[in-house]
Scaffold this motif. Structure first.
Motif, PDB file in Angstrom:
ATOM      1  N   CYS A  91      22.657  26.230  62.645  1.00  0.00           N
ATOM      2  CA  CYS A  91      23.424  26.123  61.395  1.00  0.00           C
ATOM      3  C   CYS A  91      23.910  27.489  60.917  1.00  0.00           C
ATOM      4  O   CYS A  91      25.012  27.601  60.383  1.00  0.00           O
ATOM      5  CB  CYS A  91      22.584  25.447  60.323  1.00  0.00           C
ATOM      6  SG  CYS A  91      22.405  23.682  60.611  1.00  0.00           S
ATOM      7  N   VAL A  92      23.114  28.528  61.126  1.00  0.00           N
ATOM      8  CA  VAL A  92      23.572  29.875  60.760  1.00  0.00           C
ATOM      9  C   VAL A  92      24.746  30.282  61.639  1.00  0.00           C
ATOM     10  O   VAL A  92      25.768  30.789  61.150  1.00  0.00           O
ATOM     11  CB  VAL A  92      22.411  30.886  60.881  1.00  0.00           C
ATOM     12  CG1 VAL A  92      22.914  32.313  60.826  1.00  0.00           C
ATOM     13  CG2 VAL A  92      21.396  30.656  59.784  1.00  0.00           C
ATOM     14  N   GLY A  93      24.635  30.033  62.953  1.00  0.00           N
ATOM     15  CA  GLY A  93      25.737  30.357  63.853  1.00  0.00           C
ATOM     16  C   GLY A  93      26.980  29.539  63.550  1.00  0.00           C
ATOM     17  O   GLY A  93      28.106  30.054  63.580  1.00  0.00           O
ATOM     18  N   GLY A  94      26.790  28.252  63.250  1.00  0.00           N
ATOM     19  CA  GLY A  94      27.930  27.412  62.896  1.00  0.00           C
ATOM     20  C   GLY A  94      28.578  27.854  61.602  1.00  0.00           C
ATOM     21  O   GLY A  94      29.798  27.800  61.458  1.00  0.00           O
ATOM     22  N   GLY A  95      27.765  28.286  60.650  1.00  0.00           N
ATOM     23  CA  GLY A  95      28.307  28.775  59.384  1.00  0.00           C
ATOM     24  C   GLY A  95      29.144  30.030  59.564  1.00  0.00           C
ATOM     25  O   GLY A  95      30.202  30.181  58.946  1.00  0.00           O
ATOM     26  N   ILE A  96      28.672  30.931  60.418  1.00  0.00           N
ATOM     27  CA  ILE A  96      29.449  32.142  60.692  1.00  0.00           C
ATOM     28  C   ILE A  96      30.756  31.781  61.383  1.00  0.00           C
ATOM     29  O   ILE A  96      31.827  32.316  61.056  1.00  0.00           O
ATOM     30  CB  ILE A  96      28.610  33.120  61.545  1.00  0.00           C
ATOM     31  CG1 ILE A  96      27.436  33.651  60.724  1.00  0.00           C
ATOM     32  CG2 ILE A  96      29.465  34.264  62.064  1.00  0.00           C
ATOM     33  CD1 ILE A  96      26.425  34.435  61.533  1.00  0.00           C
ATOM     34  N   ALA A  97      30.688  30.842  62.333  1.00  0.00           N
ATOM     35  CA  ALA A  97      31.899  30.439  63.056  1.00  0.00           C
ATOM     36  C   ALA A  97      32.888  29.741  62.132  1.00  0.00           C
ATOM     37  O   ALA A  97      34.099  29.982  62.202  1.00  0.00           O
ATOM     38  CB  ALA A  97      31.520  29.531  64.223  1.00  0.00           C
ATOM     39  N   VAL A  98      32.379  28.866  61.255  1.00  0.00           N
ATOM     40  CA  VAL A  98      33.279  28.156  60.328  1.00  0.00           C
ATOM     41  C   VAL A  98      33.900  29.139  59.349  1.00  0.00           C
ATOM     42  O   VAL A  98      35.077  29.002  58.993  1.00  0.00           O
ATOM     43  CB  VAL A  98      32.513  27.030  59.596  1.00  0.00           C
ATOM     44  CG1 VAL A  98      33.296  26.516  58.408  1.00  0.00           C
ATOM     45  CG2 VAL A  98      32.232  25.883  60.547  1.00  0.00           C
ATOM     46  N   ALA A  99      33.131  30.122  58.922  1.00  0.00           N
ATOM     47  CA  ALA A  99      33.675  31.095  57.963  1.00  0.00           C
ATOM     48  C   ALA A  99      34.863  31.847  58.556  1.00  0.00           C
ATOM     49  O   ALA A  99      35.901  32.002  57.897  1.00  0.00           O
ATOM     50  CB  ALA A  99      32.588  32.070  57.548  1.00  0.00           C
ATOM     51  N   SER A 100      34.729  32.279  59.805  1.00  0.00           N
ATOM     52  CA  SER A 100      35.843  33.027  60.393  1.00  0.00           C
ATOM     53  C   SER A 100      36.991  32.102  60.793  1.00  0.00           C
ATOM     54  O   SER A 100      38.163  32.455  60.628  1.00  0.00           O
ATOM     55  CB  SER A 100      35.358  33.843  61.591  1.00  0.00           C
ATOM     56  OG  SER A 100      34.833  32.975  62.573  1.00  0.00           O
ATOM     57  N   ALA A 101      36.668  30.922  61.324  1.00  0.00           N
ATOM     58  CA  ALA A 101      37.732  30.010  61.754  1.00  0.00           C
ATOM     59  C   ALA A 101      38.494  29.444  60.556  1.00  0.00           C
ATOM     60  O   ALA A 101      39.720  29.294  60.607  1.00  0.00           O
ATOM     61  CB  ALA A 101      37.149  28.879  62.592  1.00  0.00           C
ATOM     62  N   ALA A 102      37.793  29.109  59.491  1.00  0.00           N
ATOM     63  CA  ALA A 102      38.463  28.523  58.326  1.00  0.00           C
ATOM     64  C   ALA A 102      39.357  29.533  57.626  1.00  0.00           C
ATOM     65  O   ALA A 102      40.458  29.184  57.181  1.00  0.00           O
ATOM     66  CB  ALA A 102      37.435  27.956  57.360  1.00  0.00           C
ATOM     67  N   SER A 103      38.902  30.774  57.536  1.00  0.00           N
ATOM     68  CA  SER A 103      39.759  31.769  56.879  1.00  0.00           C
ATOM     69  C   SER A 103      40.994  32.051  57.713  1.00  0.00           C
ATOM     70  O   SER A 103      42.099  32.216  57.168  1.00  0.00           O
ATOM     71  CB  SER A 103      38.975  33.057  56.621  1.00  0.00           C
ATOM     72  OG  SER A 103      38.589  33.642  57.854  1.00  0.00           O
ATOM     73  N   ALA A 104      40.841  32.085  59.036  1.00  0.00           N
ATOM     74  CA  ALA A 104      42.004  32.277  59.892  1.00  0.00           C
ATOM     75  C   ALA A 104      42.929  31.060  59.827  1.00  0.00           C
ATOM     76  O   ALA A 104      44.157  31.195  59.855  1.00  0.00           O
ATOM     77  CB  ALA A 104      41.567  32.527  61.328  1.00  0.00           C
ATOM     78  N   ALA A 105      42.342  29.867  59.729  1.00  0.00           N
ATOM     79  CA  ALA A 105      43.154  28.650  59.631  1.00  0.00           C
ATOM     80  C   ALA A 105      43.956  28.621  58.338  1.00  0.00           C
ATOM     81  O   ALA A 105      45.124  28.222  58.332  1.00  0.00           O
ATOM     82  CB  ALA A 105      42.254  27.424  59.720  1.00  0.00           C
ATOM     83  N   LEU A 106      43.327  29.032  57.231  1.00  0.00           N
ATOM     84  CA  LEU A 106      44.059  29.070  55.969  1.00  0.00           C
ATOM     85  C   LEU A 106      45.222  30.046  56.021  1.00  0.00           C
ATOM     86  O   LEU A 106      46.306  29.786  55.487  1.00  0.00           O
ATOM     87  CB  LEU A 106      43.121  29.419  54.827  1.00  0.00           C
ATOM     88  CG  LEU A 106      42.184  28.304  54.378  1.00  0.00           C
ATOM     89  CD1 LEU A 106      41.205  28.823  53.345  1.00  0.00           C
ATOM     90  CD2 LEU A 106      42.979  27.160  53.821  1.00  0.00           C
ATOM     91  N   GLY A 107      45.003  31.189  56.677  1.00  0.00           N
ATOM     92  CA  GLY A 107      46.091  32.158  56.818  1.00  0.00           C
ATOM     93  C   GLY A 107      47.226  31.614  57.668  1.00  0.00           C
ATOM     94  O   GLY A 107      48.398  31.811  57.369  1.00  0.00           O
ATOM     95  N   ALA A 108      46.859  30.906  58.747  1.00  0.00           N
ATOM     96  CA  ALA A 108      47.889  30.354  59.628  1.00  0.00           C
ATOM     97  C   ALA A 108      48.647  29.229  58.951  1.00  0.00           C
ATOM     98  O   ALA A 108      49.863  29.099  59.111  1.00  0.00           O
ATOM     99  CB  ALA A 108      47.248  29.861  60.921  1.00  0.00           C
TER     100      ALA A 108
END
Length: 144
Positions: A91-108
């Motif tokens: 869950c910690v690893g998934g949270g880190i991955a979601v944090a970076s992927a979601a912020s990049a997705a919002l920018g895109a």
């Protein structure tokens, strides 16, 4: 360990936090005083943990004979620990991955709205890591 020793360790740990930062807050707040307070805090904290660890493993040899019969309970305890670690770390690893992927997705998405589908797939893949850890912990708990 007796109750008085446990209370003494708790008080020591609290004082290892309160005294250095009280020293920092009372005087002039400079970077040097802050570093000194952090260093003192770390020294007292880890020395208290070291002494507590030594006292934890210092026991009577009679208890070792009783502990030999409790091997099954140790295996069960390690199983629960493995299940907790698999869930927690995934869950910690998934949270880190979601944090970076979601912020990049919002920018895109803000630049090009047609990238929504692709970006949701990457966010979903990152969340899948958490689910895999949860499934593994259920498998571990099923074996206990």
């Amino acid at each position: 360990m007796s109750l008085t020793v446990r209370v003494l360790f708790v008080v020591t740990l609290l004082l290892s936090i309160v005294i250095p930062f009280g020293y920092f807050l009372i005087g002039q707040r400079t970077k040097k005083r802050y570093k000194r307070a952090i260093g003192t805090n770390i020294f007292f904290f880890f020395s208290t943990v070291l002494v507590a660890g030594i006292m934890l493993f210092a026991g009577d040899p009679v208890q070792a004979a009783e502990a030999a019969g409790n091997t099954a309970s140790n295996a069960t305890g390690f199983g629960y620990l493995a299940a907790a670690l698999s869930t927690g770390l995934s869950c910690v690893g998934g949270g880190i991955a979601v944090a970076s992927a979601a912020s990049a997705a919002l920018g895109a998405i803000s630049e090009d709205s047609s990238a929504l589908g692709k970006s949701l797939i990457f966010v979903g893949l990152a969340e899948g890591v958490c689910l895999y850890g949860l499934i593994i912990s259920f498998m571990i708990l099923g074996k206990l």
